[in-house]
Scaffold this motif. Sequence first.
Motif, PDB file in Angstrom:
ATOM      1  N   THR A  56       0.836  -1.209   0.000  1.00 11.41           N
ATOM      2  CA  THR A  56       0.000   0.000   0.000  1.00 11.41           C
ATOM      3  C   THR A  56       0.864   1.250   0.000  1.00 11.41           C
ATOM      4  O   THR A  56       0.560   2.232  -0.701  1.00 11.41           O
ATOM      5  N   GLY A  57       1.942   1.236   0.776  1.00 12.36           N
ATOM      6  CA  GLY A  57       2.850   2.379   0.781  1.00 12.36           C
ATOM      7  C   GLY A  57       3.502   2.607  -0.569  1.00 12.36           C
ATOM      8  O   GLY A  57       3.640   3.760  -1.023  1.00 12.36           O
ATOM      9  N   LEU A  58       3.878   1.519  -1.237  1.00 13.48           N
ATOM     10  CA  LEU A  58       4.467   1.647  -2.580  1.00 13.48           C
ATOM     11  C   LEU A  58       3.452   2.186  -3.582  1.00 13.48           C
ATOM     12  O   LEU A  58       3.793   2.989  -4.458  1.00 13.48           O
ATOM     13  N   LYS A  59       2.206   1.730  -3.457  1.00 15.68           N
ATOM     14  CA  LYS A  59       1.152   2.242  -4.338  1.00 15.68           C
ATOM     15  C   LYS A  59       0.956   3.739  -4.131  1.00 15.68           C
ATOM     16  O   LYS A  59       0.741   4.497  -5.093  1.00 15.68           O
ATOM     17  N   LEU A  60       1.028   4.162  -2.868  1.00 18.67           N
ATOM     18  CA  LEU A  60       0.852   5.589  -2.588  1.00 18.67           C
ATOM     19  C   LEU A  60       2.030   6.395  -3.134  1.00 18.67           C
ATOM     20  O   LEU A  60       1.845   7.482  -3.694  1.00 18.67           O
ATOM     21  N   ALA A 117      -4.980  -2.831   3.993  1.00 12.90           N
ATOM     22  CA  ALA A 117      -4.217  -1.663   4.425  1.00 12.90           C
ATOM     23  C   ALA A 117      -4.657  -0.464   3.598  1.00 12.90           C
ATOM     24  O   ALA A 117      -4.935  -0.598   2.400  1.00 12.90           O
ATOM     25  N   ILE A 118      -4.752   0.670   4.244  1.00 13.05           N
ATOM     26  CA  ILE A 118      -5.061   1.906   3.528  1.00 13.05           C
ATOM     27  C   ILE A 118      -4.008   2.948   3.889  1.00 13.05           C
ATOM     28  O   ILE A 118      -3.444   2.928   4.987  1.00 13.05           O
ATOM     29  N   ALA A 119      -3.740   3.832   2.965  1.00 20.42           N
ATOM     30  CA  ALA A 119      -2.795   4.922   3.198  1.00 20.42           C
ATOM     31  C   ALA A 119      -3.279   6.133   2.418  1.00 20.42           C
ATOM     32  O   ALA A 119      -3.793   5.997   1.302  1.00 20.42           O
ATOM     33  N   ARG A 126       1.086  12.187   5.690  1.00 16.61           N
ATOM     34  CA  ARG A 126       0.739  10.831   5.266  1.00 16.61           C
ATOM     35  C   ARG A 126       0.265  10.031   6.471  1.00 16.61           C
ATOM     36  O   ARG A 126       0.883  10.055   7.527  1.00 16.61           O
ATOM     37  N   LEU A 127      -0.851   9.328   6.282  1.00 17.36           N
ATOM     38  CA  LEU A 127      -1.438   8.515   7.350  1.00 17.36           C
ATOM     39  C   LEU A 127      -1.732   7.119   6.819  1.00 17.36           C
ATOM     40  O   LEU A 127      -1.973   6.943   5.619  1.00 17.36           O
ATOM     41  N   ALA A 128      -1.744   6.138   7.708  1.00 17.55           N
ATOM     42  CA  ALA A 128      -1.999   4.759   7.285  1.00 17.55           C
ATOM     43  C   ALA A 128      -2.767   4.021   8.378  1.00 17.55           C
ATOM     44  O   ALA A 128      -2.724   4.386   9.554  1.00 17.55           O
ATOM     45  N   ALA A 129      -3.467   2.968   7.977  1.00 21.10           N
ATOM     46  CA  ALA A 129      -4.224   2.141   8.918  1.00 21.10           C
ATOM     47  C   ALA A 129      -4.356   0.739   8.340  1.00 21.10           C
ATOM     48  O   ALA A 129      -4.180   0.521   7.134  1.00 21.10           O
ATOM     49  N   LEU A 130      -4.698  -0.206   9.220  1.00 18.40           N
ATOM     50  CA  LEU A 130      -4.841  -1.600   8.809  1.00 18.40           C
ATOM     51  C   LEU A 130      -6.124  -2.180   9.386  1.00 18.40           C
ATOM     52  O   LEU A 130      -6.391  -2.060  10.578  1.00 18.40           O
ATOM     53  N   ALA A 190     -12.671   6.727   7.022  1.00 19.09           N
ATOM     54  CA  ALA A 190     -13.248   7.971   7.535  1.00 19.09           C
ATOM     55  C   ALA A 190     -12.299   8.650   8.506  1.00 19.09           C
ATOM     56  O   ALA A 190     -12.137   9.882   8.477  1.00 19.09           O
ATOM     57  N   GLN A 191     -11.647   7.866   9.357  1.00 19.92           N
ATOM     58  CA  GLN A 191     -10.702   8.428  10.320  1.00 19.92           C
ATOM     59  C   GLN A 191      -9.551   9.128   9.603  1.00 19.92           C
ATOM     60  O   GLN A 191      -9.151  10.243   9.961  1.00 19.92           O
ATOM     61  N   LEU A 192      -9.000   8.479   8.581  1.00 14.79           N
ATOM     62  CA  LEU A 192      -7.874   9.057   7.854  1.00 14.79           C
ATOM     63  C   LEU A 192      -8.266  10.324   7.115  1.00 14.79           C
ATOM     64  O   LEU A 192      -7.561  11.340   7.182  1.00 14.79           O
ATOM     65  N   LEU A 193      -9.399  10.281   6.417  1.00 12.02           N
ATOM     66  CA  LEU A 193      -9.812  11.453   5.646  1.00 12.02           C
ATOM     67  C   LEU A 193     -10.159  12.620   6.551  1.00 12.02           C
ATOM     68  O   LEU A 193      -9.858  13.777   6.241  1.00 12.02           O
TER      69      LEU A 193
END
Length: 204
Positions: A56-60, A117-119, A126-130, A190-193
């Motif tokens: 996910t980090g690489l995609k971002l 995983a989202i980022a 930059r924020l991330a969560a799983l 929602a938390q990340l956004l």
Amino acid sequence: MSDFIYLASQSPRRRQVLEQMGVRFELLLPDADEDAEAIEAVLPGEAPATYVKRVTGLKLDAAVARLKRRGLPPAPILCCDTTVALGRTIYGKPVDERDARRMLRELSGTTHRVLTAIAAQHGRKRLAALSDSRVTFAALTPVQIRAYVASGEPLGKAGAYAVQGRAALFISRLRGSYSGIMGLPMFETAQLLRALGLPCNKTF
């Protein structure tokens, strides 16, 4: 502050979740010369959670570079990756029907993990969560597996199944995030956004 986000994913299920959340988005998909598949290669001995967060980090990283290269207006970028894991074995997207049948045979009668995983990044932030869920499959017969694979639904899906599709007939128990198993966990997204300051649906 932008009133929309860029979604760097081709998944129609992720678009559906964002629409359900009331989030405006535009697609930020790879260029023809980008090797998107190479990003998803598993490293030797890599644990499932480590794998899905790294990919996910690489995609971002790739999406951020894409935005700059195209000279597009700034807005938060959202990337995701989903994998299915049985122990330390990672089940990505099946390469063909035979591979899909193999995956379903191995997942039959088991409780496995679905990790999404989202980022997200906006500017330098930059924020991330799983999201980590558990899915229990009933024992599947060879006839059921062949019929399900013949439907075409397993192709392009991590673990060779779609929780929102016919595979629901096989699931005896689910613990965790249904939307996360689909490919985009609503709560964590929602938390990340919100942390990035996106003025979304008032229910945020």
